[in-house]
Design an enzyme around this catalytic site. Structure first.
Site, PDB file in Angstrom:
ATOM      1  N   CYS A  18     -19.967  -7.153   2.075  1.00  0.00           N
ATOM      2  CA  CYS A  18     -19.396  -5.828   2.293  1.00  0.00           C
ATOM      3  C   CYS A  18     -18.039  -5.795   1.597  1.00  0.00           C
ATOM      4  CB  CYS A  18     -19.229  -5.547   3.788  1.00  0.00           C
ATOM      5  SG  CYS A  18     -18.428  -3.962   4.169  1.00  0.00           S
ATOM      6  N   CYS A  67      -1.196   1.427  10.483  1.00  0.00           N
ATOM      7  CA  CYS A  67      -1.379   0.260   9.614  1.00  0.00           C
ATOM      8  C   CYS A  67      -0.066  -0.447   9.286  1.00  0.00           C
ATOM      9  CB  CYS A  67      -2.066   0.693   8.315  1.00  0.00           C
ATOM     10  SG  CYS A  67      -2.467  -0.696   7.236  1.00  0.00           S
ATOM     11  N   CYS A  86      -0.574   5.678   6.487  1.00  0.00           N
ATOM     12  CA  CYS A  86      -1.393   5.636   7.701  1.00  0.00           C
ATOM     13  C   CYS A  86      -0.565   5.086   8.869  1.00  0.00           C
ATOM     14  CB  CYS A  86      -2.617   4.778   7.484  1.00  0.00           C
ATOM     15  SG  CYS A  86      -3.634   5.315   6.083  1.00  0.00           S
ATOM     16  N   CYS A 118       0.827  -1.199   0.000  1.00  0.00           N
ATOM     17  CA  CYS A 118       0.000   0.000   0.000  1.00  0.00           C
ATOM     18  C   CYS A 118       0.869   1.260   0.000  1.00  0.00           C
ATOM     19  CB  CYS A 118      -0.923   0.011   1.218  1.00  0.00           C
ATOM     20  SG  CYS A 118      -2.026   1.444   1.244  1.00  0.00           S
ATOM     21  N   CYS A 137     -16.929  -9.795   4.583  1.00  0.00           N
ATOM     22  CA  CYS A 137     -16.264  -8.545   4.232  1.00  0.00           C
ATOM     23  C   CYS A 137     -15.032  -8.816   3.369  1.00  0.00           C
ATOM     24  CB  CYS A 137     -15.863  -7.803   5.505  1.00  0.00           C
ATOM     25  SG  CYS A 137     -17.232  -7.544   6.652  1.00  0.00           S
ATOM     26  N   CYS A 177     -20.868   1.973   5.294  1.00  0.00           N
ATOM     27  CA  CYS A 177     -20.266   1.511   6.537  1.00  0.00           C
ATOM     28  C   CYS A 177     -19.025   2.371   6.774  1.00  0.00           C
ATOM     29  CB  CYS A 177     -19.896   0.040   6.426  1.00  0.00           C
ATOM     30  SG  CYS A 177     -18.935  -0.619   7.803  1.00  0.00           S
ATOM     31  N   ARG A 216     -20.416  -1.973  15.750  1.00  0.00           N
ATOM     32  CA  ARG A 216     -19.659  -3.218  15.709  1.00  0.00           C
ATOM     33  C   ARG A 216     -18.352  -3.082  16.485  1.00  0.00           C
ATOM     34  NH1 ARG A 216     -18.139  -3.601  10.498  1.00  0.00           N
ATOM     35  NH2 ARG A 216     -20.364  -3.765  10.088  1.00  0.00           N
TER      36      ARG A 216
END
Length: 329
Positions: free
Chosen positions: A140, A71, A68, A64, A108, A200, A270
């Protein structure tokens, strides 16, 4: 504060003032069970004693370009994680079979990266129809920042929900990442809403934010009108910029969950990543505010055994809600 009366006000449609909301986060530990009882009153009004189960498949790991700070998959992370390109359809279908066997309602499909290529969207959409035909699972997708045509194709393939977390407050965002903006995230949530997909969007708590930041997160998600709100608690991973951060305790995590229930009373709340390491022995109490959990592993960290989650729900006297339903947008 009389938390039961405040819960009644919320059920009757009154929005909490910011002072009332902040008092949830600063609630005395001795009053924690009273606070949770109020949160449960709201939760029970809208969801009874049912718990929605969700399961993640990490279809693309690492690689990626974003920075962030939380992460392990980001370009700035030195964490030793497994890295691989997008999984094939057969692997995605195998994960769906496992989800079905665990009585999971929502499967998901998650991929790392700033946003998906058209080829990666194709790999997801070709699997979705077969999953729904075989298992009736709600799907999702969580693939990053979308283009309008990609959102349309996901909707047409049968994707029910799209996850794109705001992660933190607008004010704290630049302390966590600078490779994309807060508006990049909220614009994607608005895009999927316009495409007819259930939105979401959630948060990660414990990233050196202030109490006001947490309040801003809860109110921002109310304004975004996200149908489902995953509340993650930071599991600081060695090799990431937030390595060594340990600002949370189980009691505060429960107050955060109560806050999100009081501020977003009708939404699916959640308990997500970091549940096991931050709530620890108080995990069951979290479900008096939340009505949804992830089972199995997360993206690059392990969850607890799925059988332990099923046993926890049975011990609480709660029931699994795995019936497929159309989501309102």
């Amino acid at each position: 504060m009389n938390w039961g009366l405040l819960a009644d006000d919320v059920i009757n449609g009154r929005a909490l003032t910011r002072v009332e909301a902040k008092s949830i986060l600063t609630c005395d530990d001795d009053d924690l069970l009273l606070l949770l009882n109020g949160a449960f009153k709201i939760r029970k009004h809208y969801y009874g004693k049912k718990v929605k189960l969700n399961m993640i498949i990490n279809t693309k790991s690492g690689l990626c370009p974003e920075n962030c700070g939380y992460c392990s998959q980001s370009v700035v992370s030195k964490a030793p994680i497994e890295k691989y390109r997008m999984l094939d359809k057969e692997s995605i279908l195998k994960g769906a079979e496992q989800a079905h066997n665990l009585k999971v309602g929502t499967y998901c499909i998650v991929a790392s990266g700033r946003g998906p290529s058209d080829k990666e969207v194709d790999q997801v959409t070709t699997a979705v129809g077969e999953i729904k035909d075989k298992y009736g699972l709600k799907i999702c997708a969580c693939l990053g920042i979308l283009k309008p045509d990609q959102a349309r194709r996901l909707k047409e393939s049968g994707v029910d929900r799209y996850n794109h977390n705001i992660n933190t407050s607008k004010e704290h965002h630049s302390s966590i990442t600078t490779s994309h903006t807060y508006e990049d995230r909220t614009n994607t949530v608005e895009l999927v809403k316009r495409s007819g997909i259930s939105p979401c969007s959630g948060v990660i708590v414990g990233m050196r934010e202030t109490l006001d930041d947490v309040l801003n997160m809860a109110y921002s998600l109310r304004e975004l009108d996200a149908d489902s709100i995953p509340v993650n608690f930071l599991h600081a991973i060695d090799g990431t910029p937030l390595e060594g951060t340990n600002d949370l305790n189980p009691r505060y995590c429960l107050k955060v969950l109560a806050l999100f229930r009081y501020i977003n009373p009708t939404k699916e709340i959640r308990i997500s990543g970091g549940r096991e390491v931050n709530l620890r022995s108080l995990q069951p109490l979290g479900l008096y505010a939340a009505n949804s959990i992830f089972v199995g592993d997360y993206l690059t960290t392990a969850g607890q055994e799925s059988t332990a989650d099923h046993k926890m729900l049975k011990d609480l006297g709660f029931e699994i809600d795995f019936q497929y339903e159309e989501m309102s947008v």
